[in-house]
Design an enzyme around this catalytic site. Structure first.
Site, mmCIF file in Angstrom:
data_model
loop_
_atom_site.group_PDB
_atom_site.id
_atom_site.type_symbol
_atom_site.label_atom_id
_atom_site.label_comp_id
_atom_site.label_asym_id
_atom_site.label_seq_id
_atom_site.Cartn_x
_atom_site.Cartn_y
_atom_site.Cartn_z
ATOM 1 N N ASP A 12 0.818 -1.231 0.000
ATOM 2 C CA ASP A 12 0.000 0.000 0.000
ATOM 3 C C ASP A 12 0.845 1.273 0.000
ATOM 4 O O ASP A 12 0.432 2.291 0.537
ATOM 5 C CB ASP A 12 -0.953 0.039 1.210
ATOM 6 C CG ASP A 12 -1.749 -1.236 1.330
ATOM 7 O OD1 ASP A 12 -2.255 -1.685 0.291
ATOM 8 O OD2 ASP A 12 -1.843 -1.779 2.431
ATOM 9 N N GLY A 14 1.538 2.902 -2.659
ATOM 10 C CA GLY A 14 1.132 3.733 -3.797
ATOM 11 C C GLY A 14 1.796 3.262 -5.085
ATOM 12 O O GLY A 14 1.949 4.024 -6.029
ATOM 13 N N LYS A 15 2.168 1.974 -5.111
ATOM 14 C CA LYS A 15 2.817 1.414 -6.309
ATOM 15 C C LYS A 15 1.930 1.549 -7.532
ATOM 16 O O LYS A 15 2.392 1.822 -8.620
ATOM 17 C CB LYS A 15 3.095 -0.079 -6.122
ATOM 18 C CG LYS A 15 4.155 -0.402 -5.135
ATOM 19 C CD LYS A 15 4.323 -1.904 -5.002
ATOM 20 C CE LYS A 15 3.120 -2.631 -4.478
ATOM 21 N NZ LYS A 15 2.740 -2.341 -3.110
ATOM 22 N N GLY A 16 0.604 1.355 -7.305
ATOM 23 C CA GLY A 16 -0.351 1.391 -8.409
ATOM 24 C C GLY A 16 -0.267 2.716 -9.132
ATOM 25 O O GLY A 16 -0.182 2.773 -10.358
ATOM 26 N N LYS A 17 -0.250 3.774 -8.341
ATOM 27 C CA LYS A 17 -0.213 5.113 -8.927
ATOM 28 C C LYS A 17 1.089 5.350 -9.689
ATOM 29 O O LYS A 17 1.097 5.894 -10.798
ATOM 30 C CB LYS A 17 -0.351 6.126 -7.788
ATOM 31 C CG LYS A 17 -1.038 7.333 -8.248
ATOM 32 C CD LYS A 17 -0.746 8.509 -7.422
ATOM 33 C CE LYS A 17 -0.386 9.586 -8.394
ATOM 34 N NZ LYS A 17 0.104 10.771 -7.833
ATOM 35 N N GLY A 39 -4.323 -4.814 -3.874
ATOM 36 C CA GLY A 39 -5.421 -3.972 -4.353
ATOM 37 C C GLY A 39 -4.821 -2.653 -4.744
ATOM 38 O O GLY A 39 -4.086 -2.066 -3.969
ATOM 39 N N HIS A 40 -5.064 -2.202 -5.968
ATOM 40 C CA HIS A 40 -4.513 -0.914 -6.340
ATOM 41 C C HIS A 40 -5.575 -0.065 -7.016
ATOM 42 O O HIS A 40 -6.406 -0.562 -7.765
ATOM 43 C CB HIS A 40 -3.264 -1.044 -7.202
ATOM 44 C CG HIS A 40 -3.207 -2.273 -8.033
ATOM 45 N ND1 HIS A 40 -2.481 -3.377 -7.666
ATOM 46 C CD2 HIS A 40 -3.818 -2.581 -9.185
ATOM 47 C CE1 HIS A 40 -2.638 -4.309 -8.583
ATOM 48 N NE2 HIS A 40 -3.443 -3.856 -9.503
ATOM 49 N N THR A 41 -5.551 1.195 -6.690
ATOM 50 C CA THR A 41 -6.513 2.123 -7.260
ATOM 51 C C THR A 41 -5.757 3.076 -8.164
ATOM 52 O O THR A 41 -4.733 3.617 -7.767
ATOM 53 C CB THR A 41 -7.189 2.934 -6.127
ATOM 54 O OG1 THR A 41 -7.630 2.010 -5.139
ATOM 55 C CG2 THR A 41 -8.357 3.751 -6.640
ATOM 56 N N ARG A 139 3.230 -29.575 -4.456
ATOM 57 C CA ARG A 139 3.122 -30.163 -5.798
ATOM 58 C C ARG A 139 1.776 -30.848 -6.046
ATOM 59 O O ARG A 139 1.676 -31.841 -6.745
ATOM 60 C CB ARG A 139 4.303 -31.101 -6.079
ATOM 61 C CG ARG A 139 5.572 -30.287 -6.282
ATOM 62 C CD ARG A 139 6.802 -30.969 -5.898
ATOM 63 N NE ARG A 139 6.808 -31.272 -4.468
ATOM 64 C CZ ARG A 139 7.653 -32.094 -3.897
ATOM 65 N NH1 ARG A 139 8.537 -32.730 -4.621
ATOM 66 N NH2 ARG A 139 7.609 -32.296 -2.609
ATOM 67 N N GLN A 220 2.530 -6.188 -2.857
ATOM 68 C CA GLN A 220 2.907 -6.134 -1.431
ATOM 69 C C GLN A 220 4.212 -5.326 -1.251
ATOM 70 O O GLN A 220 4.487 -4.443 -2.044
ATOM 71 C CB GLN A 220 3.018 -7.537 -0.835
ATOM 72 C CG GLN A 220 1.689 -8.251 -0.679
ATOM 73 C CD GLN A 220 1.259 -9.018 -1.909
ATOM 74 O OE1 GLN A 220 2.052 -9.680 -2.541
ATOM 75 N NE2 GLN A 220 -0.010 -8.954 -2.259
ATOM 76 N N GLY A 298 -11.052 -3.588 3.434
ATOM 77 C CA GLY A 298 -11.754 -2.481 4.093
ATOM 78 C C GLY A 298 -11.329 -2.266 5.538
ATOM 79 O O GLY A 298 -11.838 -1.396 6.227
ATOM 80 N N ARG A 301 -6.229 0.593 8.536
ATOM 81 C CA ARG A 301 -4.805 0.252 8.568
ATOM 82 C C ARG A 301 -4.142 0.878 9.785
ATOM 83 O O ARG A 301 -4.521 1.966 10.202
ATOM 84 C CB ARG A 301 -4.115 0.775 7.311
ATOM 85 C CG ARG A 301 -4.594 0.098 6.050
ATOM 86 C CD ARG A 301 -3.881 0.653 4.830
ATOM 87 N NE ARG A 301 -4.397 0.044 3.609
ATOM 88 C CZ ARG A 301 -4.558 0.682 2.465
ATOM 89 N NH1 ARG A 301 -4.244 1.954 2.349
ATOM 90 N NH2 ARG A 301 -5.040 0.063 1.410
HETATM 91 P P1 IMP Z 1 -2.167 -12.790 2.723
HETATM 92 O O1 IMP Z 1 -1.234 -12.302 1.664
HETATM 93 O O2 IMP Z 1 -3.620 -12.610 2.372
HETATM 94 O O3 IMP Z 1 -1.859 -14.200 3.135
HETATM 95 O O4 IMP Z 1 -1.958 -11.907 4.032
HETATM 96 C C1 IMP Z 1 -0.761 -11.959 4.781
HETATM 97 C C2 IMP Z 1 -0.382 -10.584 5.319
HETATM 98 O O5 IMP Z 1 -0.010 -9.732 4.239
HETATM 99 C C3 IMP Z 1 -1.524 -9.837 6.024
HETATM 100 O O6 IMP Z 1 -0.975 -9.051 7.059
HETATM 101 C C4 IMP Z 1 -2.097 -8.962 4.935
HETATM 102 O O7 IMP Z 1 -2.777 -7.849 5.464
HETATM 103 C C5 IMP Z 1 -0.824 -8.555 4.220
HETATM 104 N N1 IMP Z 1 -1.022 -8.195 2.797
HETATM 105 C C6 IMP Z 1 -1.159 -9.023 1.752
HETATM 106 N N2 IMP Z 1 -1.280 -8.337 0.605
HETATM 107 C C7 IMP Z 1 -1.197 -7.046 0.925
HETATM 108 C C8 IMP Z 1 -1.205 -5.828 0.152
HETATM 109 O O8 IMP Z 1 -1.307 -5.816 -1.080
HETATM 110 N N3 IMP Z 1 -1.100 -4.672 0.864
HETATM 111 C C9 IMP Z 1 -0.940 -4.654 2.212
HETATM 112 N N4 IMP Z 1 -0.905 -5.755 2.965
HETATM 113 C C10 IMP Z 1 -1.033 -6.943 2.330
#
Ligand code: IMP
Length: 428
Positions: A12, A14-17, A39-41, A139, A220, A298, A301
């Site tokens: 999060d 801001g990579k998307g932007k 998730g990126h906006t 596997r 991530q 949602g 954070r």
């Molecule tokens: P998982 O990837 O759903 O297994 O979640 C493992 C951990 O990574 C949790 O703390 C999630 O909130 C965090 N996480 C996974 N993907 C993201 C992301 O894109 N942004 C922020 N936190 C993430």
């Protein structure tokens, strides 16, 4: 030009932007890890677009590739492709035949595993990411290419069921007909997606040989890396720059440029250590200013001050060339701005990031205070375009230059707002 864009914190950033901003200069954009936990906006003049699987660069590039290192929910992907085609009708889409498939059963397992972990639960996004990577490494995983054959899907679902029976016994998947029904639906999704299937590692290599520019987009962030992050509060894939190679098949030695995206404060969803975390009313203000609620879940954070020892570490681990610094408008809304610039352990400065609660409780976090630069509106950007770097508020320049000095890398891009136009490539 071959570029990798990555998050250097907890996701999060801001990579998307930033990827969207850069992507019109790239022919192909590739994602190489994770799934719809990301998730990126992207906000453009045509509106706001939310994606989880397709790369953020897909609105402006000619071609997007979902690499073998990803775990893909085929139903989610079908929806995103429909959205993407409305936004960028001419984009060509390719999905690695070797990427693994997230099924509804994996999503169920994600929640069931969290329940078993109880007090050790890590707050996953419940998108089935962990269980799908588990099956990949056991596997028994279902690959995209397997979606072309119902018998293979059925056989693999049965194997996964037998291996994970203890967790699935109370679910709808305990009934064989339900498992078969799920497999049929996955096959149907595969039929819709098969036109995009390819051996994408070779597609990428061909583009490279033809001299096309390629942008690799990480999901991530460094502190969520399965090896180097705050284990076990991490995602189930590698998120460092090196992961682009194994998650796409493209050799890392051919990369020209690694851009690390850093949010000017820190946020994270889920549990785990967070050395500069803020609590109380100051945290609430920063969270509200930054609308810091998960794009995927949602969830509110957790937020805190910029942590430079963590960034210095990430710069080394990822071989970062320059930094894209985001959310400076949000941080400017705070009256007081702090930056952690040093960790002390037993009174001595350390150059590593402790990765256990015990070790972290022994470190002393040292802060430097900065004056706020206040509101950054469109007029700052106009002024910058005419007068250059010196047009930025002095307090902001001081902040940027302190970061550069501490981590030994230049800040090449700054982001002052959510719109594409609020991004500046710094020229000095
Ligand atoms: P998982 O990837 O759903 O297994 O979640 C493992 C951990 O990574 C949790 O703390 C999630 O909130 C965090 N996480 C996974 N993907 C993201 C992301 O894109 N942004 C922020 N936190 C993430």
């Amino acid at each position: 030009m071959i570029t990798v864009v990555l998050g250097l914190q907890f996701g999060d950033e801001g990579k998307g932007k930033i990827t969207d901003y850069l992507s019109d200069k790239y022919y192909t954009v590739v994602r190489f890890n994770g799934g719809n936990n990301a998730g990126h906006t992207v906000v453009t003049s045509e509106g706001s677009f939310k994606f989880h699987l397709v790369p953020s660069g897909s609105l402006r590039s000619n071609e997007v590739i979902l690499g073998n290192g990803m775990v893909i929910d085929p139903f989610g992907l079908i929806e995103e492709i429909e959205k993407l085609k409305k936004a960028n009708a001419n984009v060509s889409i390719k999905i690695s035949k070797l990427a693994h498939v997230v099924t509804p059963l994996h999503k169920y397992l994600d929640k069931a595993e969290e329940e078993v972990r109880a007090k050790l639960s890590l707050g996953t996004t419940a998108q089935g990411i962990g269980p799908t990577y588990e099956d990949k490494f056991a596997r028994t995983g279902i690959r995209m290419v397997d979606l072309l054959d119902l018998q293979i899907i059925n056989d693999k679902v049965e194997t996964i069921y037998k291996m994970k029976k203890a967790l699935l016994e109370d679910s709808e998947y305990a009934i064989k007909e339900n498992r078969e029904e799920m497999s049929r639906k996955i096959k149907e999704a595969g039929d819709k997606l098969r036109e995009y299937f390819d051996y994408t590692e070779m597609v990428i290599y061909r583009r490279f040989e033809a001299g096309k520019s390629i942008l690799f987009e990480g999901a991530q962030g460094t502190m969520l890396d399965i090896d180097f992050g705050m284990y076990p509060f991490v995602t189930s894939s590698n998120t460092l720059s090196g992961a682009m190679s194994l998650g796409s098949g493209f050799p890392f030695r051919k990369v020209d440029n690694v851009i690390g995206v850093v949010k000017s404060y820190v946020s994270r969803v889920g549990e785990g250590p967070f050395p500069t975390e803020l609590k109380g009313p100051e945290a609430d203000r920063l969270r509200e200013f930054g609308h810091e609620y998960g794009t995927t879940t949602g969830r509110p954070r957790r937020v805190g001050w910029l942590d430079l020892p963590m960034i210095s570490y990430a710069v080394k681990m990822n071989d970062v060339d320059s930094i894209a610094l985001t959310r400076l408008d949000t941080l400017g809304k705070m009256e007081k701005i702090r930056v952690c610039y040093k960790y002390l352990r037993d009174g001595k400065e350390i150059d590593y990031v402790p990765r256990s609660f015990d070790e972290l409780s022994e470190i002393e976090v040292q802060y430097k205070d900065f004056k706020s630069w206040g509101d950054l509106n469109d007029s700052v950007i106009e002024k910058y375009e005419k007068e250059g770097y010196s047009a930025l508020p002095a307090e902001l320049r001081e902040y940027i230059e302190f970061i550069e000095k501490s981590i030994g890398k230049p800040v090449s891009i700054i982001s002052l707002g959510e719109k594409r136009e609020s991004t500046i490539s710094l020229k000095r």
